[in-house]
Design a protein around this motif. Structure first.
Motif, PDB file in Angstrom:
ATOM      1  N   UNK A   9     -49.666   7.334  14.950  1.00  0.00           N
ATOM      2  CA  UNK A   9     -48.817   6.251  14.455  1.00  0.00           C
ATOM      3  C   UNK A   9     -49.224   4.921  15.082  1.00  0.00           C
ATOM      4  N   UNK A  10     -48.880   3.855  14.416  1.00  0.00           N
ATOM      5  CA  UNK A  10     -49.122   2.506  14.936  1.00  0.00           C
ATOM      6  C   UNK A  10     -47.798   1.745  14.983  1.00  0.00           C
ATOM      7  N   UNK A  11     -46.844   2.343  15.693  1.00  0.00           N
ATOM      8  CA  UNK A  11     -45.509   1.752  15.822  1.00  0.00           C
ATOM      9  C   UNK A  11     -45.366   1.256  17.258  1.00  0.00           C
ATOM     10  N   UNK A  12     -44.895   0.025  17.471  1.00  0.00           N
ATOM     11  CA  UNK A  12     -44.874  -0.558  18.816  1.00  0.00           C
ATOM     12  C   UNK A  12     -44.220   0.319  19.878  1.00  0.00           C
ATOM     13  N   UNK A  13     -43.050   0.919  19.572  1.00  0.00           N
ATOM     14  CA  UNK A  13     -42.342   1.639  20.634  1.00  0.00           C
ATOM     15  C   UNK A  13     -43.016   2.953  21.017  1.00  0.00           C
ATOM     16  N   UNK A  14     -43.974   3.416  20.181  1.00  0.00           N
ATOM     17  CA  UNK A  14     -44.699   4.644  20.533  1.00  0.00           C
ATOM     18  C   UNK A  14     -45.930   4.357  21.378  1.00  0.00           C
TER      19      UNK A  14
ATOM     20  N   UNK B 135     -36.096   7.604  22.770  1.00  0.00           N
ATOM     21  CA  UNK B 135     -36.082   7.482  21.317  1.00  0.00           C
ATOM     22  C   UNK B 135     -36.768   8.656  20.630  1.00  0.00           C
ATOM     23  N   UNK B 136     -37.886   9.098  21.193  1.00  0.00           N
ATOM     24  CA  UNK B 136     -38.614  10.221  20.593  1.00  0.00           C
ATOM     25  C   UNK B 136     -37.811  11.519  20.698  1.00  0.00           C
ATOM     26  N   UNK B 137     -37.109  11.696  21.817  1.00  0.00           N
ATOM     27  CA  UNK B 137     -36.318  12.914  21.981  1.00  0.00           C
ATOM     28  C   UNK B 137     -35.143  12.938  20.999  1.00  0.00           C
TER      29      UNK B 137
ATOM     30  N   UNK C 297     -36.712  13.669  17.486  1.00  0.00           N
ATOM     31  CA  UNK C 297     -37.368  14.955  17.243  1.00  0.00           C
ATOM     32  C   UNK C 297     -36.817  16.119  18.019  1.00  0.00           C
ATOM     33  N   UNK C 298     -36.196  15.853  19.172  1.00  0.00           N
ATOM     34  CA  UNK C 298     -35.669  16.930  20.006  1.00  0.00           C
ATOM     35  C   UNK C 298     -36.722  17.821  20.606  1.00  0.00           C
ATOM     36  N   UNK C 299     -37.927  17.275  20.843  1.00  0.00           N
ATOM     37  CA  UNK C 299     -39.018  18.089  21.379  1.00  0.00           C
ATOM     38  C   UNK C 299     -38.673  18.593  22.776  1.00  0.00           C
ATOM     39  N   UNK C 300     -38.843  19.909  23.042  1.00  0.00           N
ATOM     40  CA  UNK C 300     -38.476  20.449  24.362  1.00  0.00           C
ATOM     41  C   UNK C 300     -39.316  19.879  25.498  1.00  0.00           C
ATOM     42  N   UNK C 301     -40.588  19.515  25.219  1.00  0.00           N
ATOM     43  CA  UNK C 301     -41.432  18.916  26.255  1.00  0.00           C
ATOM     44  C   UNK C 301     -40.867  17.598  26.739  1.00  0.00           C
ATOM     45  N   UNK C 302     -40.420  16.772  25.801  1.00  0.00           N
ATOM     46  CA  UNK C 302     -39.808  15.495  26.174  1.00  0.00           C
ATOM     47  C   UNK C 302     -38.466  15.748  26.853  1.00  0.00           C
TER      48      UNK C 302
ATOM     49  N   UNK D 278     -45.742  20.319  19.170  1.00  0.00           N
ATOM     50  CA  UNK D 278     -45.493  20.136  17.732  1.00  0.00           C
ATOM     51  C   UNK D 278     -44.637  18.910  17.445  1.00  0.00           C
ATOM     52  N   UNK D 279     -43.720  18.615  18.351  1.00  0.00           N
ATOM     53  CA  UNK D 279     -42.817  17.493  18.116  1.00  0.00           C
ATOM     54  C   UNK D 279     -43.409  16.133  18.422  1.00  0.00           C
ATOM     55  N   UNK D 280     -44.497  16.080  19.205  1.00  0.00           N
ATOM     56  CA  UNK D 280     -45.057  14.784  19.601  1.00  0.00           C
ATOM     57  C   UNK D 280     -46.500  14.571  19.162  1.00  0.00           C
ATOM     58  N   UNK D 281     -47.135  15.605  18.614  1.00  0.00           N
ATOM     59  CA  UNK D 281     -48.548  15.492  18.236  1.00  0.00           C
ATOM     60  C   UNK D 281     -48.784  14.364  17.235  1.00  0.00           C
ATOM     61  N   UNK D 282     -47.884  14.244  16.257  1.00  0.00           N
ATOM     62  CA  UNK D 282     -48.064  13.236  15.221  1.00  0.00           C
ATOM     63  C   UNK D 282     -47.884  11.808  15.699  1.00  0.00           C
ATOM     64  N   UNK D 283     -47.266  11.633  16.858  1.00  0.00           N
ATOM     65  CA  UNK D 283     -47.014  10.283  17.365  1.00  0.00           C
ATOM     66  C   UNK D 283     -48.319   9.555  17.657  1.00  0.00           C
TER      67      UNK D 283
END
Length: 238
Positions: free
Chosen positions: A47-52, A129-131, A134-139, A39-44
């Motif tokens: 996106x079209x952001x360089x660091x992602x 940066x993503x963690x 969003x604090x996603x537990x997978x990351x 849920x925390x990373x699906x939307x990434x």
């Protein structure tokens, strides 16, 4: 079919090899799918952001690598357990491709170690940066694994300011309670100062795959010989 001693040894070596390979494949595929559909990373991925982009590429590689490994295991286990020539032939072809790829990647990683180290450090930066955002537990699990494997802590390593210190390993000694090595620096240093070791790991993995390939060829020869002997026996009887 009756195999001789060498054939039986090769058969069980292949079964053990495929078991280890399957565990690694499930680990890579599971981690990749978790990071892809969490849920925390699906939307990434939309996106079209360089660091992602580095994160998306890294997750795609994990899923692809895990899938390929499990496909290889499927042919290898089916061929070895049931002594099927066709499956073993496909398995040997896949092993040859993977062994060649491992050696090529190892040589390229050595010759372009600065670029490779920078790219992997960039992938770590994207995870970090993503963690934080969003604090996603997978990351979080991925960061914990990286921190423990490399014995480093976040972007700074300074315990008082490091945001992800809960994912960091236990410090060794009093000084590390204050400052631990930062992960981007450790990653870059590994590919810089320990480039021969990194290449050795890739080449060693390739050699392991070649060993499995040799066992597969021996087992194939044993199966063919046994098939000829059985055919000759029945032709003499009837």
């Amino acid at each position: 079919m009756a195999l001789d001693g060498c054939g039986i040894v090769c058969k069980y070596i292949l079964i053990l090899f495929n078991l280890i390979f399957a565990l690694l494949g499930f680990a890579f595929l599971g981690l990749g799918l978790w990071l892809r559909f969490s849920n925390g990373t699906r939307g990434i991925f939309g996106m079209d952001i360089p660091y992602t982009q580095t994160f998306v590429f890294g997750v795609t590689v994990l899923i692809a690598l895990g899938s390929v490994m499990l496909i290889v295991v499927m042919f290898g286990d089916y061929g070895a357990c049931n002594e099927k020539k066709c499956a073993l032939q496909v398995f040997s072809a896949l092993l040859a491709i993977l062994a060649g790829a491992e050696i090529v990647v190892g040589v390229l990683a050595y010759s372009r170690r600065y670029e490779v180290g920078a790219n992997i450090a960039e992938f770590y930066n994207s995870l970090y940066g993503l963690y934080i955002n969003g604090g996603d537990p997978g990351i979080g699990v991925t960061l914990t694994f990286i921190h423990n494997m490399l014995h480093c802590c976040g972007m700074t390593g300074i315990s008082l300011v490091e945001i992800v210190k809960q994912t960091c390993p236990k410090p060794d000694g009093f000084m590390e309670k204050l400052v631990m090595p930062n992960c981007p620096g450790v990653i870059t240093n590994i590919f810089d100062s320990k480039a021969p070791l990194v290449m050795g790991i890739f080449v060693g993995t390739g050699a392991l795959l070649i060993t499995a390939l040799v066992c597969t060829i021996i087992l194939l020869q044993q199966i063919k010989k046994t098939s000829r002997d059985v055919a000759a026996y029945y032709s003499s009887v009837y």
